[in-house]
Design a protein around this motif. Structure first.
Motif, PDB file in Angstrom:
ATOM      1  N   GLU A   6      50.491  68.618  75.033  1.00 24.52           N
ATOM      2  CA  GLU A   6      51.737  67.699  74.545  1.00 24.52           C
ATOM      3  C   GLU A   6      52.315  67.706  73.203  1.00 24.52           C
ATOM      4  O   GLU A   6      51.810  68.575  72.525  1.00 24.52           O
ATOM      5  N   ARG A  27      43.659  60.431  70.932  1.00 20.45           N
ATOM      6  CA  ARG A  27      43.642  61.159  72.192  1.00 20.45           C
ATOM      7  C   ARG A  27      42.024  61.787  72.449  1.00 20.45           C
ATOM      8  O   ARG A  27      41.891  62.329  73.415  1.00 20.45           O
ATOM      9  N   THR A  28      41.449  61.528  71.422  1.00 15.33           N
ATOM     10  CA  THR A  28      40.067  62.054  71.459  1.00 15.33           C
ATOM     11  C   THR A  28      39.046  61.072  71.236  1.00 15.33           C
ATOM     12  O   THR A  28      37.838  61.447  70.906  1.00 15.33           O
TER      13      THR A  28
END
Length: 214
Positions: A84, A129-130
């Protein structure tokens, strides 16, 4: 009698002049219209020639660099769709949980390193995103307890920090020497031989990478 002839001649001359004047204007308008059509055609032909030249140049670029057309869709490279893009760099969020040292090695095998978080923009990008998972980052105090270091040599003491409250610490007298992003995005120290997901980071390629970097 002569006066009547003169009047008839005058009427005939006037009538002809009246008829000829509109025809004269029509001829002028037709000539102007024809000239405009010719000019328009010339301009269109010129634009078409320029467009054809640009299209030919674009085709040659694509032919010489077939992967280049995918860079707008995949800034990190068409062969690296799992990476990404963010702020000039590329990031890989693993789907495999491994110990910290193995995560570091896996990143290096991809010509990357475990992520170094140097500010809120990157922190925000990563934590979105985590969420709800643990990910190793490139932070550790393996060499000397309490002396935390980033894998790229960045100065930890003066740099950005985002530890969870009460961290870093030791759990039940067990050293926790490796840093990770906690499930809510904050940092946590953890035992290095435990399994966690991991984040790799590398600069965006200046040329389309090959499948070797996948």
């Amino acid at each position: 009698m002569d006066e009547e002839k003169d009047q008839d001649n005058f009427k005939t001359y006037t009538g002809r002049s009246t008829l000829q004047r509109p025809l004269y204007l029509i001829y002028i308008l037709l000539a102007v219209s024809y000239l405009l059509v010719v000019i328009g055609f010339a301009v269109t032909l010129s634009k078409a020639t320029t467009l054809s030249s640009q299209l030919s140049e674009t085709r040659n670029k694509i032919k010489n660099n077939p992967s280049g057309r995918d860079l707008n869709l995949f800034p990190c490279g068409p062969d690296n769709v799992q990476w990404e893009y963010f702020n000039g760099k590329c990031y890989f969020f693993s789907l495999q949980a491994v110990p910290w040292q193995q995560a570091k090695t896996k990143c290096e095998e991809q010509h990357a390193r475990l992520v170094v978080i140097d500010g809120f923009p990157k922190q925000n990008f990563i934590q979105t995103r985590t969420r709800n998972f643990r990910f190793w980052i490139g932070l550790h105090d393996l060499h000397t307890e309490g002396e935390w270091k980033w894998v790229d040599g960045s100065d930890y003491n003066t740099g950005f920090k985002y530890w969870k409250q009460g961290e870093p610490n030791s759990y039940r007298s067990q050293d926790e020497d490796c840093g990770q992003v906690w499930i809510n995005g904050e940092w946590d120290d953890y035992t290095c031989n435990s399994n966690s997901l991991f984040i790799c980071e590398r600069p965006m390629p200046s040329t389309p990478p090959t499948s070797k970097g996948k």
